[in-house]
Motif scaffolding. Structure first.
Motif, PDB file in Angstrom:
ATOM      1  N   LEU A 156       0.886  -1.215   0.029  1.00  0.00           N
ATOM      2  CA  LEU A 156       0.089  -0.027   0.081  1.00  0.00           C
ATOM      3  C   LEU A 156       0.778   1.135  -0.008  1.00  0.00           C
ATOM      4  N   GLU A 157       0.725   2.088  -1.016  1.00  0.00           N
ATOM      5  CA  GLU A 157       1.502   3.314  -0.981  1.00  0.00           C
ATOM      6  C   GLU A 157       1.425   4.193   0.301  1.00  0.00           C
ATOM      7  N   SER A 158       0.178   4.309   0.927  1.00  0.00           N
ATOM      8  CA  SER A 158       0.241   4.946   2.334  1.00  0.00           C
ATOM      9  C   SER A 158       0.940   4.342   3.466  1.00  0.00           C
ATOM     10  N   GLU A 159       1.246   3.018   3.287  1.00  0.00           N
ATOM     11  CA  GLU A 159       2.092   2.404   4.323  1.00  0.00           C
ATOM     12  C   GLU A 159       3.751   2.716   3.890  1.00  0.00           C
ATOM     13  N   VAL A 160       3.861   2.658   2.775  1.00  0.00           N
ATOM     14  CA  VAL A 160       5.215   2.857   2.256  1.00  0.00           C
ATOM     15  C   VAL A 160       5.849   4.350   2.609  1.00  0.00           C
ATOM     16  N   ASP A 161       4.614   5.309   2.406  1.00  0.00           N
ATOM     17  CA  ASP A 161       4.983   6.559   2.604  1.00  0.00           C
ATOM     18  C   ASP A 161       4.888   6.967   4.040  1.00  0.00           C
ATOM     19  N   GLU A 162       4.207   6.359   4.975  1.00  0.00           N
ATOM     20  CA  GLU A 162       4.294   6.361   6.360  1.00  0.00           C
ATOM     21  C   GLU A 162       5.695   5.865   6.779  1.00  0.00           C
ATOM     22  N   TRP A 163       6.246   4.743   6.307  1.00  0.00           N
ATOM     23  CA  TRP A 163       7.460   4.375   6.642  1.00  0.00           C
ATOM     24  C   TRP A 163       8.526   5.450   6.443  1.00  0.00           C
ATOM     25  N   CYS A 164       8.785   5.895   5.236  1.00  0.00           N
ATOM     26  CA  CYS A 164       9.331   6.883   4.820  1.00  0.00           C
ATOM     27  C   CYS A 164       9.204   8.289   5.746  1.00  0.00           C
ATOM     28  N   GLU A 165       8.077   8.328   6.218  1.00  0.00           N
ATOM     29  CA  GLU A 165       7.979   9.567   7.060  1.00  0.00           C
ATOM     30  C   GLU A 165       8.635   9.423   8.418  1.00  0.00           C
ATOM     31  N   ARG A 166       8.407   8.272   9.062  1.00  0.00           N
ATOM     32  CA  ARG A 166       9.000   7.808  10.141  1.00  0.00           C
ATOM     33  C   ARG A 166      10.745   7.791  10.082  1.00  0.00           C
ATOM     34  N   VAL A 167      11.111   7.258   8.897  1.00  0.00           N
ATOM     35  CA  VAL A 167      12.575   7.349   8.909  1.00  0.00           C
ATOM     36  C   VAL A 167      13.188   8.812   8.907  1.00  0.00           C
ATOM     37  N   ILE A 168      12.382   9.796   8.142  1.00  0.00           N
ATOM     38  CA  ILE A 168      12.742  11.170   8.441  1.00  0.00           C
ATOM     39  C   ILE A 168      12.508  11.835   9.595  1.00  0.00           C
ATOM     40  N   ALA A 169      11.600  11.378  10.467  1.00  0.00           N
ATOM     41  CA  ALA A 169      11.260  11.978  11.727  1.00  0.00           C
ATOM     42  C   ALA A 169      12.428  11.342  12.791  1.00  0.00           C
ATOM     43  N   ASP A 170      12.731   9.943  12.701  1.00  0.00           N
ATOM     44  CA  ASP A 170      13.736   9.472  13.450  1.00  0.00           C
ATOM     45  C   ASP A 170      15.188  10.279  13.291  1.00  0.00           C
ATOM     46  N   LYS A 171      15.554  10.440  12.123  1.00  0.00           N
ATOM     47  CA  LYS A 171      16.597  11.038  11.779  1.00  0.00           C
ATOM     48  C   LYS A 171      16.556  12.671  12.490  1.00  0.00           C
ATOM     49  N   ALA A 172      15.660  13.478  12.358  1.00  0.00           N
ATOM     50  CA  ALA A 172      15.314  14.617  13.001  1.00  0.00           C
ATOM     51  C   ALA A 172      15.335  14.569  14.461  1.00  0.00           C
ATOM     52  N   LYS A 173      15.335  13.463  15.126  1.00  0.00           N
ATOM     53  CA  LYS A 173      15.377  13.322  16.444  1.00  0.00           C
ATOM     54  C   LYS A 173      16.720  13.217  16.734  1.00  0.00           C
ATOM     55  N   GLY A 174      17.724  13.063  15.946  1.00  0.00           N
ATOM     56  CA  GLY A 174      19.164  13.018  16.195  1.00  0.00           C
ATOM     57  C   GLY A 174      19.718  11.458  16.481  1.00  0.00           C
ATOM     58  N   PRO A 175      20.960  11.429  16.877  1.00  0.00           N
ATOM     59  CA  PRO A 175      21.184   9.953  17.126  1.00  0.00           C
ATOM     60  C   PRO A 175      20.562   9.348  18.356  1.00  0.00           C
ATOM     61  N   LYS A 176      20.601   8.083  18.088  1.00  0.00           N
ATOM     62  CA  LYS A 176      19.866   7.264  19.436  1.00  0.00           C
ATOM     63  C   LYS A 176      21.126   7.115  20.532  1.00  0.00           C
ATOM     64  N   SER A 177      20.682   7.170  21.587  1.00  0.00           N
ATOM     65  CA  SER A 177      21.297   6.987  22.862  1.00  0.00           C
ATOM     66  C   SER A 177      21.651   5.663  23.364  1.00  0.00           C
TER      67      SER A 177
END
Length: 86
Positions: A65-86
């Motif tokens: 589903l396009e919407s599920e792939v798009d949501e995954w991409c948005e999560r990747v972007i959001a995780d990067k914006a949060k910075g490195p994991k501790s």
């Protein structure tokens, strides 16, 4: 009637000549392009629950589903914006 090439752009449940449905399935080459992952990595992440699983569309066809792939991409972007994991 839709041409053979139009069949790759059908929305879920859409009949030839209609455009009222809202879900779009993506085939593997488009998923690979959008996610910037290899075929092997897509399936590896599907198996670990880190990427959306495909839907069986027929005996020899699967799609995401396009919407599920798009949501995954948005999560990747959001995780990067949060910075490195501790």
């Amino acid at each position: 009637a839709a041409s053979r090439s139009d069949r790759h752009h059908l929305r879920a449940g859409q009949r030839w000549g209609t455009a009222t449905m809202s879900h779009v399935f993506l085939r593997l080459p488009e998923v690979i392009r959008r996610a910037a992952l290899s075929r092997a990595e897509v399936y590896r992440r599907v198996s670990t629950g880190q990427f959306p699983a495909p839907y069986k569309l027929g005996p020899r066809a699967s799609g995401w589903l396009e919407s599920e792939v798009d949501e995954w991409c948005e999560r990747v972007i959001a995780d990067k914006a949060k910075g490195p994991k501790s």
